[in-house]
Design a protein around this motif. Structure first.
Motif, PDB file in Angstrom:
ATOM      1  N   LEU A 198       0.838  -1.204   0.000  1.00 56.15           N
ATOM      2  CA  LEU A 198       0.000   0.000   0.000  1.00 56.15           C
ATOM      3  C   LEU A 198       0.868   1.248   0.000  1.00 56.15           C
ATOM      4  O   LEU A 198       0.569   2.232  -0.693  1.00 56.15           O
ATOM      5  CB  LEU A 198      -0.927  -0.018   1.210  1.00 56.15           C
ATOM      6  N   GLY A 199       1.954   1.219   0.776  1.00 51.53           N
ATOM      7  CA  GLY A 199       2.853   2.362   0.818  1.00 51.53           C
ATOM      8  C   GLY A 199       3.538   2.604  -0.514  1.00 51.53           C
ATOM      9  O   GLY A 199       3.630   3.748  -0.975  1.00 51.53           O
ATOM     10  N   MET A 200       4.029   1.534  -1.152  1.00 55.97           N
ATOM     11  CA  MET A 200       4.683   1.690  -2.447  1.00 55.97           C
ATOM     12  C   MET A 200       3.690   2.161  -3.514  1.00 55.97           C
ATOM     13  O   MET A 200       4.030   2.991  -4.365  1.00 55.97           O
ATOM     14  CB  MET A 200       5.306   0.364  -2.876  1.00 55.97           C
ATOM     15  N   SER A 201       2.459   1.665  -3.465  1.00 56.85           N
ATOM     16  CA  SER A 201       1.430   2.121  -4.405  1.00 56.85           C
ATOM     17  C   SER A 201       1.149   3.607  -4.198  1.00 56.85           C
ATOM     18  O   SER A 201       0.975   4.356  -5.175  1.00 56.85           O
ATOM     19  CB  SER A 201       0.147   1.310  -4.221  1.00 56.85           C
ATOM     20  N   ALA A 202       1.097   4.034  -2.933  1.00 56.12           N
ATOM     21  CA  ALA A 202       0.876   5.452  -2.647  1.00 56.12           C
ATOM     22  C   ALA A 202       2.043   6.294  -3.144  1.00 56.12           C
ATOM     23  O   ALA A 202       1.856   7.412  -3.659  1.00 56.12           O
ATOM     24  CB  ALA A 202       0.674   5.649  -1.146  1.00 56.12           C
ATOM     25  N   LEU A 203       3.251   5.780  -3.011  1.00 59.24           N
ATOM     26  CA  LEU A 203       4.426   6.518  -3.479  1.00 59.24           C
ATOM     27  C   LEU A 203       4.403   6.661  -4.997  1.00 59.24           C
ATOM     28  O   LEU A 203       4.681   7.740  -5.535  1.00 59.24           O
ATOM     29  CB  LEU A 203       5.697   5.789  -3.035  1.00 59.24           C
ATOM     30  N   PHE A 204       4.062   5.591  -5.691  1.00 59.96           N
ATOM     31  CA  PHE A 204       3.960   5.662  -7.152  1.00 59.96           C
ATOM     32  C   PHE A 204       2.835   6.599  -7.580  1.00 59.96           C
ATOM     33  O   PHE A 204       2.954   7.329  -8.574  1.00 59.96           O
ATOM     34  CB  PHE A 204       3.709   4.267  -7.728  1.00 59.96           C
ATOM     35  N   ALA A 205       1.715   6.580  -6.830  1.00 60.43           N
ATOM     36  CA  ALA A 205       0.613   7.483  -7.142  1.00 60.43           C
ATOM     37  C   ALA A 205       1.017   8.933  -6.928  1.00 60.43           C
ATOM     38  O   ALA A 205       0.597   9.829  -7.678  1.00 60.43           O
ATOM     39  CB  ALA A 205      -0.599   7.141  -6.278  1.00 60.43           C
ATOM     40  N   ALA A 206       1.844   9.185  -5.926  1.00 62.73           N
ATOM     41  CA  ALA A 206       2.308  10.547  -5.674  1.00 62.73           C
ATOM     42  C   ALA A 206       3.181  11.044  -6.822  1.00 62.73           C
ATOM     43  O   ALA A 206       3.113  12.220  -7.196  1.00 62.73           O
ATOM     44  CB  ALA A 206       3.086  10.607  -4.361  1.00 62.73           C
ATOM     45  N   VAL A 207       3.992  10.143  -7.392  1.00 61.20           N
ATOM     46  CA  VAL A 207       4.858  10.532  -8.508  1.00 61.20           C
ATOM     47  C   VAL A 207       4.027  10.974  -9.707  1.00 61.20           C
ATOM     48  O   VAL A 207       4.373  11.929 -10.409  1.00 61.20           O
ATOM     49  CB  VAL A 207       5.789   9.364  -8.890  1.00 61.20           C
ATOM     50  N   ASN A 218      -4.661   5.030   2.201  1.00 63.13           N
ATOM     51  CA  ASN A 218      -4.387   5.336   3.600  1.00 63.13           C
ATOM     52  C   ASN A 218      -5.285   4.555   4.539  1.00 63.13           C
ATOM     53  O   ASN A 218      -4.862   4.185   5.648  1.00 63.13           O
ATOM     54  CB  ASN A 218      -4.541   6.837   3.853  1.00 63.13           C
ATOM     55  N   GLY A 219      -6.515   4.299   4.117  1.00 61.84           N
ATOM     56  CA  GLY A 219      -7.390   3.454   4.925  1.00 61.84           C
ATOM     57  C   GLY A 219      -6.827   2.051   5.065  1.00 61.84           C
ATOM     58  O   GLY A 219      -6.866   1.451   6.155  1.00 61.84           O
ATOM     59  N   VAL A 286       2.969  10.889   0.268  1.00 62.72           N
ATOM     60  CA  VAL A 286       4.400  10.611   0.375  1.00 62.72           C
ATOM     61  C   VAL A 286       4.798  10.228   1.794  1.00 62.72           C
ATOM     62  O   VAL A 286       5.461   9.201   2.014  1.00 62.72           O
ATOM     63  CB  VAL A 286       5.222  11.816  -0.108  1.00 62.72           C
ATOM     64  N   LEU A 287       4.405  11.035   2.780  1.00 61.37           N
ATOM     65  CA  LEU A 287       4.840  10.778   4.148  1.00 61.37           C
ATOM     66  C   LEU A 287       4.321   9.443   4.668  1.00 61.37           C
ATOM     67  O   LEU A 287       5.076   8.638   5.228  1.00 61.37           O
ATOM     68  CB  LEU A 287       4.378  11.917   5.063  1.00 61.37           C
ATOM     69  N   VAL A 288       3.038   9.189   4.470  1.00 59.97           N
ATOM     70  CA  VAL A 288       2.469   7.919   4.925  1.00 59.97           C
ATOM     71  C   VAL A 288       3.102   6.754   4.172  1.00 59.97           C
ATOM     72  O   VAL A 288       3.376   5.701   4.749  1.00 59.97           O
ATOM     73  CB  VAL A 288       0.938   7.914   4.742  1.00 59.97           C
ATOM     74  N   ALA A 289       3.339   6.936   2.879  1.00 62.98           N
ATOM     75  CA  ALA A 289       3.940   5.871   2.065  1.00 62.98           C
ATOM     76  C   ALA A 289       5.325   5.511   2.587  1.00 62.98           C
ATOM     77  O   ALA A 289       5.653   4.330   2.746  1.00 62.98           O
ATOM     78  CB  ALA A 289       4.023   6.319   0.605  1.00 62.98           C
ATOM     79  N   LEU A 290       6.143   6.525   2.868  1.00 64.20           N
ATOM     80  CA  LEU A 290       7.503   6.267   3.354  1.00 64.20           C
ATOM     81  C   LEU A 290       7.479   5.605   4.732  1.00 64.20           C
ATOM     82  O   LEU A 290       8.291   4.706   5.009  1.00 64.20           O
ATOM     83  CB  LEU A 290       8.291   7.570   3.402  1.00 64.20           C
ATOM     84  N   LEU A 291       6.547   6.013   5.587  1.00 61.02           N
ATOM     85  CA  LEU A 291       6.450   5.400   6.906  1.00 61.02           C
ATOM     86  C   LEU A 291       6.007   3.949   6.813  1.00 61.02           C
ATOM     87  O   LEU A 291       6.502   3.084   7.545  1.00 61.02           O
ATOM     88  CB  LEU A 291       5.487   6.199   7.778  1.00 61.02           C
TER      89      LEU A 291
END
Length: 358
Positions: A198-207, A218-219, A286-291
């Motif tokens: 989920l974090g990596m998907s969020a990071l890619f989505a942020a890019v 995030n849920g 980004v922040l939640v993804a990295l954490l």
């Protein structure tokens, strides 16, 4: 009457190096990300279209990189070949050599079937005739065959479940390492794998600036952090009450260790922080993804590397220093570089910032 007290202390080098941590980290994220791609591609849920597309990209990037880390951990390809030449079917590690090709083969087939319509559309819009011909050949007609996608998803899901099972079991069965020898370990790896995916998907989505998927991801991240805290609490209770002899042995061994106390505080604190931000800032990516990625990595580092530091006998803790060598920091950076290169190739060839075809 004289008595003699003998204190034993043996300092042993770590047998499992950071390559193993990288493999468990990457393959876990890949399999979990594959499952996150199913709602958008196999089940065709519109609310999951964007998130599932990013999850499929995560599954491919991490799935292709993971075997390289595994081969590096074996130090030479011939050792991996021996799993097939001389299979030991009583070993979970040996079974993994069969599960990995099943999962990766199924994943590549599944991804191709999901992306065929997009490849056909790219063939129509490409201005370069050679590029258009390449897209057309890869699309192979470009039909959106839902039955084929579901069948490939079923095969890949079987491989993914087996990967998640064997990666947890091959560590759990090592009775000589009390931190590993707990039935909660496979569950711990699965939960943190989904958190990392989920974090990596969020990071890619942020890019690609797809902030619309942030609340959904995030849920999911928040749910994995709750589960992680529950598993950690269950392990501690089992150790304190004596229900789990290995857990009790670990707690007795690390009692009074400032380093282990700080490690525990860091893990619990970072997990609570991830949970708090994911719930309070649902639009954050980004922040939640990295954490979340930090949590998935930290659990595997603590279990695999820290588990080897706890002495099998005596009172002397083992130590490991992360050196600038291929087996240490250089290897970690190299794996990250390979994953980045694969990401660049895939995103340069196919746009991933559009929702999956319904």
């Amino acid at each position: 009457m004289n008595s003699t007290v003998e204190i034993l202390g043996f300092a042993r080098e770590a047998a499992w190096l950071p390559w193993a941590v990288q493999y468990f980290f990457l393959i876990g994220i890949s399999t979990a990300a594959f499952f996150l791609s199913l709602p958008g591609f196999a089940l065709r849920r519109a609310s999951w279209a964007g998130a599932s597309r990013q999850a499929l990209l995560v599954a491919l990037v991490c799935g292709i990189t993971a075997p390289v880390a595994l081969l590096s951990d074996l130090h030479q390809p011939g050792r991996f070949l021996n799993f097939y030449l001389h299979p030991n079917l009583r070993s979970w590690m040996a079974w993994g050599s069969f599960f990995i090709p099943l999962y990766l083969g199924g994943l590549l087939l599944y991804a191709w079937l999901c992306l065929r319509p997009r490849l056909a559309a790219l063939a129509q819009s490409a201005t370069d005739p050679r590029l258009a011909a390449l897209y057309r050949a890869l699309a192979y007609g470009g039909h959106d065959n839902r039955s084929a996608v579901k069948l490939a998803a079923l095969v890949t899901a079987l491989g993914a479940v087996l990967i998640l099972l064997y990666t947890g079991m091959e560590v759990m069965v090592v009775q000589a390492r009390p931190l590993w020898n707990t039935p909660l370990l496979p569950l711990l790896f699965v939960v943190t794998a989904f958190g990392g995916a989920l974090g990596m998907s969020a990071l890619f989505a942020a890019v690609t600036r797809q902030r619309g998927v942030a609340p959904l991801l995030n849920g999911g991240i928040a749910a994995t952090q709750w589960l992680l805290l529950a598993l950690l609490a269950a392990w501690f209770v089992s150790g304190l009450t004596g229900l789990s002899a290995p857990a009790a042995e670990v707690l007795a061994a690390v009692r009074g260790s400032r380093g282990w106390a700080l490690t525990l505080a860091w893990l619990v604190g970072s997990t609570v922080l991830t949970l708090w931000i994911a719930r309070r800032r649902p639009q954050s990516l980004v922040l939640v993804a990295l954490l979340a990625l930090h949590g998935a990595w930290a659990v595997r580092w603590i279990v695999l590397m820290g588990g080897q530091a706890i002495p099998k006998m005596g009172a002397l803790f083992g130590t490991y220093s992360l050196t600038l060598t291929p087996d240490g920091l250089l290897g970690i950076v190299g794996s990250a570089g390979l994953a980045l290169a694969i990401y660049i190739v895939l995103t340069s060839f196919i746009p991933w910032d559009e929702p999956a075809a319904a």
